[in-house]
Design a protein around this motif. Structure first.
Motif, short mmCIF file in Angstrom:
data_model
loop_
_atom_site.label_atom_id
_atom_site.label_comp_id
_atom_site.label_asym_id
_atom_site.label_seq_id
_atom_site.Cartn_x
_atom_site.Cartn_y
_atom_site.Cartn_z
N UNK A 1 177.08 56.44 -49.75
CA UNK A 1 176.87 57.44 -50.81
C UNK A 1 176.86 56.82 -52.21
N UNK A 2 177.74 55.88 -52.46
CA UNK A 2 177.90 55.34 -53.82
C UNK A 2 176.86 54.26 -54.12
N UNK A 3 175.60 54.52 -53.77
CA UNK A 3 174.52 53.57 -54.03
C UNK A 3 173.35 54.34 -54.63
N UNK A 4 173.35 54.54 -55.97
CA UNK A 4 172.26 55.29 -56.61
C UNK A 4 170.89 54.71 -56.29
N UNK A 5 170.81 53.39 -56.13
CA UNK A 5 169.52 52.78 -55.84
C UNK A 5 168.92 53.24 -54.53
N UNK A 6 169.77 53.63 -53.57
CA UNK A 6 169.29 54.12 -52.29
C UNK A 6 168.62 55.47 -52.45
N UNK A 7 169.22 56.33 -53.27
CA UNK A 7 168.62 57.64 -53.53
C UNK A 7 167.31 57.48 -54.29
N UNK A 8 167.30 56.58 -55.26
CA UNK A 8 166.08 56.34 -56.04
C UNK A 8 164.96 55.80 -55.16
N UNK A 9 165.32 54.95 -54.20
CA UNK A 9 164.33 54.40 -53.29
C UNK A 9 163.65 55.51 -52.50
N UNK A 10 164.44 56.45 -52.01
CA UNK A 10 163.88 57.55 -51.23
C UNK A 10 163.05 58.49 -52.10
N UNK A 11 163.60 58.87 -53.25
CA UNK A 11 162.92 59.84 -54.11
C UNK A 11 161.63 59.28 -54.70
#
Length: 233
Positions: A195-205
């Motif tokens: 969860x604490x990986x903003x880059x992972x969310x950005x990658x998906x979005x």
């Protein structure tokens, strides 16, 4: 009245072989292969190779006079390097692509996970993993959530956090699937360790993919959830 013996499969105790009718198949011989694999294969240490090098059935199957000994296998493993690993990974990717070309799909669920691999001795990178309470490695995995296939794996030191380098790890996987099926729905899932990986969310979005990452329970989250629940009452 004669009684017929029933046989159980060691690799799957729920599977029984008898002559009482029921579900029939013309491919039952595959069970023998699976049972053979359960009994004979799966040797976990190099020392087993010294005995297996003269094992008559394996020699016959491989059409060799003698199989590799423990020192030979150790020398082979010693020569394996980063290039070897990348070559094997590329072969794995090609086989995946061919499989999906045969059976195209319009949706994919990719599951992120890590695991603990116990080790013995002083192996490079092996450390104590608090979550698993053992010494070993902490590899990262990506599985096909619909088929269970392992899509990618990366060996990591035992003392790294669950989400270490997950963005770099997932980027090529998402690109590969998007090239195979540009219009497919791609969703990836992970537990609270990611969860604490903003880059992972950005990658998906950024790529228009969906994702579901579990949140760890906390007072603020519970308060917000309770407020939403109260509105529904």
């Amino acid at each position: 009245m004669a009684s017929l013996q029933e046989y159980g499969m060691n690799f799957n105790p729920r599977m029984k072989v008898n002559f009482e009718g029921g579900d029939l198949t013309s491919d039952a011989g595959l069970l023998l292969y699976k049972e053979f694999d359960q009994h004979l294969c799966g040797y976990h240490t190099d020392d087993h190779a010294d005995d297996l090098s003269h094992e008559p059935l394996l020699i016959a199957l491989m059409e060799k006079e003698r199989l590799a000994s423990q020192p030979t296998i150790s020398r082979f493993n010693e020569k394996a390097n980063f290039t070897t690993a990348k070559s094997l990974e590329r072969i794995h990717e090609i086989l995946q692509g061919r499989a999906y070309a045969i059976e195209p799909r319009d949706q994919f669920v990719l599951d992120l996970d890590s695991s603990g691999f116990a080790t013995s001795g002083k192996q490079h990178g092996a450390n104590y993993i608090h979550h698993y309470a053992q010494n070993g490695f902490h590899p990262l995995f990506c599985f096909d959530g619909l088929t269970g296939d392992c899509l990618r794996a990366e060996l990591r030191a035992g003392n790294v956090y669950t989400s270490r380098q997950v963005v770099r790890f997932m980027g090529p996987v998402l690109e590969r699937y998007q090239s195979w099926a540009p219009k497919a729905l791609i969703v990836f899932r992970g537990d609270s360790g990611f969860f604490a990986v903003p880059g992972l969310f950005e990658l998906a979005e950024t790529k228009g993919h969906k994702y579901a990452i579990r949140l760890k329970a906390n007072a603020r989250l519970q308060s917000a959830a309770q407020a939403m629940a109260n509105q529904l009452i």
